[in-house]
Design a protein around this motif. Structure first.
Motif, PDB file in Angstrom:
ATOM      1  N   LEU A  76       0.815  -1.211   0.000  1.00  0.00           N
ATOM      2  CA  LEU A  76       0.000   0.000   0.000  1.00  0.00           C
ATOM      3  C   LEU A  76       0.853   1.266   0.000  1.00  0.00           C
ATOM      4  O   LEU A  76       0.313   2.374   0.040  1.00  0.00           O
ATOM      5  CB  LEU A  76      -0.931   0.003   1.218  1.00  0.00           C
ATOM      6  CG  LEU A  76      -1.907  -1.172   1.316  1.00  0.00           C
ATOM      7  CD1 LEU A  76      -2.781  -1.042   2.557  1.00  0.00           C
ATOM      8  CD2 LEU A  76      -2.773  -1.258   0.062  1.00  0.00           C
ATOM      9  N   CYS A  77       2.164   1.120  -0.034  1.00  0.00           N
ATOM     10  CA  CYS A  77       3.076   2.279  -0.028  1.00  0.00           C
ATOM     11  C   CYS A  77       4.041   2.192  -1.202  1.00  0.00           C
ATOM     12  O   CYS A  77       5.266   2.153  -1.026  1.00  0.00           O
ATOM     13  CB  CYS A  77       3.845   2.349   1.293  1.00  0.00           C
ATOM     14  SG  CYS A  77       2.827   2.784   2.718  1.00  0.00           S
ATOM     15  N   ALA A  78       3.492   2.190  -2.411  1.00  0.00           N
ATOM     16  CA  ALA A  78       4.326   2.048  -3.609  1.00  0.00           C
ATOM     17  C   ALA A  78       4.865   3.369  -4.122  1.00  0.00           C
ATOM     18  O   ALA A  78       5.695   3.391  -5.033  1.00  0.00           O
ATOM     19  CB  ALA A  78       3.527   1.353  -4.717  1.00  0.00           C
ATOM     20  N   THR A  79       4.408   4.496  -3.561  1.00  0.00           N
ATOM     21  CA  THR A  79       4.895   5.792  -4.013  1.00  0.00           C
ATOM     22  C   THR A  79       5.956   6.328  -3.058  1.00  0.00           C
ATOM     23  O   THR A  79       6.001   5.967  -1.878  1.00  0.00           O
ATOM     24  CB  THR A  79       3.743   6.810  -4.115  1.00  0.00           C
ATOM     25  OG1 THR A  79       3.084   6.897  -2.850  1.00  0.00           O
ATOM     26  CG2 THR A  79       2.738   6.381  -5.171  1.00  0.00           C
ATOM     27  N   LEU A  80       6.797   7.205  -3.554  1.00  0.00           N
ATOM     28  CA  LEU A  80       7.922   7.712  -2.789  1.00  0.00           C
ATOM     29  C   LEU A  80       7.487   8.384  -1.495  1.00  0.00           C
ATOM     30  O   LEU A  80       6.583   9.228  -1.483  1.00  0.00           O
ATOM     31  CB  LEU A  80       8.716   8.714  -3.628  1.00  0.00           C
ATOM     32  CG  LEU A  80       9.547   8.146  -4.783  1.00  0.00           C
ATOM     33  CD1 LEU A  80      10.099   9.272  -5.635  1.00  0.00           C
ATOM     34  CD2 LEU A  80      10.669   7.266  -4.272  1.00  0.00           C
ATOM     35  N   ASN A  81       8.136   7.996  -0.401  1.00  0.00           N
ATOM     36  CA  ASN A  81       7.959   8.594   0.923  1.00  0.00           C
ATOM     37  C   ASN A  81       6.555   8.447   1.499  1.00  0.00           C
ATOM     38  O   ASN A  81       6.180   9.160   2.427  1.00  0.00           O
ATOM     39  CB  ASN A  81       8.359  10.074   0.908  1.00  0.00           C
ATOM     40  CG  ASN A  81       9.856  10.278   0.785  1.00  0.00           C
ATOM     41  OD1 ASN A  81      10.640   9.364   1.016  1.00  0.00           O
ATOM     42  ND2 ASN A  81      10.258  11.476   0.406  1.00  0.00           N
ATOM     43  N   SER A  82       5.776   7.509   0.968  1.00  0.00           N
ATOM     44  CA  SER A  82       4.458   7.264   1.546  1.00  0.00           C
ATOM     45  C   SER A  82       4.533   6.376   2.780  1.00  0.00           C
ATOM     46  O   SER A  82       3.596   6.335   3.575  1.00  0.00           O
ATOM     47  CB  SER A  82       3.521   6.635   0.501  1.00  0.00           C
ATOM     48  OG  SER A  82       4.060   5.422  -0.012  1.00  0.00           O
ATOM     49  N   ALA A  83       5.641   5.657   2.963  1.00  0.00           N
ATOM     50  CA  ALA A  83       5.818   4.811   4.138  1.00  0.00           C
ATOM     51  C   ALA A  83       6.371   5.643   5.294  1.00  0.00           C
ATOM     52  O   ALA A  83       7.322   6.413   5.109  1.00  0.00           O
ATOM     53  CB  ALA A  83       6.759   3.655   3.830  1.00  0.00           C
ATOM     54  N   PRO A  84       5.807   5.529   6.498  1.00  0.00           N
ATOM     55  CA  PRO A  84       6.289   6.315   7.637  1.00  0.00           C
ATOM     56  C   PRO A  84       7.782   6.172   7.911  1.00  0.00           C
ATOM     57  O   PRO A  84       8.432   7.134   8.329  1.00  0.00           O
ATOM     58  CB  PRO A  84       5.455   5.776   8.804  1.00  0.00           C
ATOM     59  CG  PRO A  84       4.176   5.339   8.177  1.00  0.00           C
ATOM     60  CD  PRO A  84       4.588   4.770   6.840  1.00  0.00           C
ATOM     61  N   VAL A  85       8.351   4.985   7.674  1.00  0.00           N
ATOM     62  CA  VAL A  85       9.766   4.778   7.975  1.00  0.00           C
ATOM     63  C   VAL A  85      10.661   5.725   7.178  1.00  0.00           C
ATOM     64  O   VAL A  85      11.757   6.075   7.628  1.00  0.00           O
ATOM     65  CB  VAL A  85      10.166   3.311   7.731  1.00  0.00           C
ATOM     66  CG1 VAL A  85      10.123   2.952   6.254  1.00  0.00           C
ATOM     67  CG2 VAL A  85      11.545   3.014   8.303  1.00  0.00           C
TER      68      VAL A  85
END
Length: 418
Positions: A143-152
């Protein structure tokens, strides 16, 4: 061979990332550096407890990849690239030496100042950040395939993933054309699992030392035809994709040059290896290698009319993000980043200085909509200042001096002025 990010190739089904390694090549084991925080919570027993494993195959520090979507994409920096760490031989010492207790390894890794990188969601060594990332991205990261969408990503970019350190080991395709990409399967023995491990500056330019947890299990090395057992009391920085892991697609695009084919270690044996590497569903702006979008093509590359991109905001982000000496970091970074090679990491550091602390969300939105790299200023007609143009001119010439073709010489943009 020049590498620029408009080159588009699909990586063969190879290894997941081999996180980070280093240390001296001496046969005497190093001790665990005092005071280093390796985990949050900082308890080896907590992370080694099967109740806290991130996969059924091992703890977070085993660097397990079950599918290529486990790698969430980020943009920023600095970060460490430890994919090639382990041996002491080679042009640079990337050795990885276990500590006397065998729990960690002191590993030398490439210092990457800025760019696109990936974090294995199963290998986040801060438990609260791991839980937050899984909650937003799903357990597999899809669900986080776009840049910087993942909190980490924000924790890595802000340098607050681990107390006491501000640089962490991740995976990127930087240096692949120069150093290759492949896979060697190894039977159970200790290896350094360095994904998200804390790293520290050294006296060697372009190298950081990462303190990586060691796991005893089967693993894969990220290059072909390697010896699984290293001499001089060294261990590989490695990771593991179990046989049930979802393989990455392996077709090669038409027109791939023989040189690139060789450099990418496109060994036919790799196609049968069930290991995953990052394989985003769409190209990523400013990413190196086969996952990156092409450069701007004048008269062809445009922003789709329904994208919702605000060009006034794009230009404002370029104009207001300044380096210490006043050059506009977005322009200088674009001029250098998307044509960089492994031997000009110092130039990227200068060109992209300060950019990680600026809001460039609309720039990323524009480049994502247009599927191009280092191109938002061209898309929106943003003009650099005179001081910025002078800096761009100098950076372009420095790349030429190192045998690198700058973007100016490819599409006649971001050329600067004397």
């Amino acid at each position: 061979m020049h590498r620029y990010r408009s080159t588009r190739f699909l990586i063969l089904a190879t290894l997941l990332l081999a996180a980070c390694n280093g240390g001296g090549s001496s046969s005497t084991p190093a001790t665990t550096p005092a005071g280093i925080v390796h985990f949050v919570p900082n308890s080896h027993a907590f992370w080694s407890n099967p109740a806290n494993w991130t996969t059924s195959f091992g703890p977070a520090y085993a660097d397990i990849t079950l599918a290529s979507s486990n790698f969430v994409p980020c943009r920023g920096g600095p970060f460490a690239l430890c994919y090639y760490s382990g041996p002491s031989s080679g042009a640079e010492d990337l050795s990885c030496t276990p500590t006397s207790d065998g729990n960690y390894a002191n590993c030398n890794c490439f210092d990457i100042p800025y760019g696109v990188y990936f974090v294995d969601i199963n290998a986040i060594l801060n438990h609260a950040v791991y839980e937050k990332t899984v909650a937003q991205c799903g357990a597999d990261g899809s669900l986080c395939a776009t840049l910087n969408s993942a909190p980490v990503c924000a924790n890595v970019n802000k340098g607050n993933l681990m107390p006491g350190s501000s640089v962490y080991s991740t995976f990127s395709f930087d240096c692949v054309p120069e150093n290759g990409l492949g896979v060697t399967n190894c039977a159970q023995q200790p290896y350094a699992g360095c994904m998200t491990a804390p790293c520290f500056k050294t006296t060697q330019t372009g190298i950081v030392k990462c303190s990586c947890p060691v796991f005893n299990g089967p693993y894969q090395v990220g290059q072909n035809d390697q010896a699984c057992t290293l001499g001089d009391n060294l261990v590989w920085s490695a990771a593991y994709a179990p046989p049930a892991a979802t393989p990455t697609a392996t077709p090669l695009p038409p027109g791939l040059s023989a040189d690139t084919y060789k450099v990418m270690a496109a060994d036919s044996r790799a196609a049968a290896v069930p290991a995953a590497v990052p394989s985003p569903p769409a190209c990523l702006p400013d990413a190196p290698g086969g996952v990156g979008c092409p450069l701007y093509v004048p008269g062809t590359t445009v922003i789709p009319p329904d994208s919702g991109v605000d060009c006034a905001k794009v230009c404002d982000e370029y104009h207001t993000c300044l380096q210490p000496k006043g050059a506009q970091a977005g322009f200088t970074c674009d001029a250098t980043l998307c044509t960089d090679e492994c031997n000009d990491r110092d130039l990227v550091s200068v060109a992209c200085q300060g950019l990680a602390g600026c809001d460039i969300s609309e720039i990323v939105k524009a480049e994502t909509a247009a599927n191009c790299s280092c191109c938002a200023s061209q898309l929106c007609g943003c003009d650099p200042s005179a001081k910025t143009n002078q800096a761009i001119t100098a950076l372009n010439q420095q790349q030429r001096d190192r045998g690198i073709t700058p973007q100016c010489d490819i599409n006649s943009t971001l050329c600067g002025t004397p």
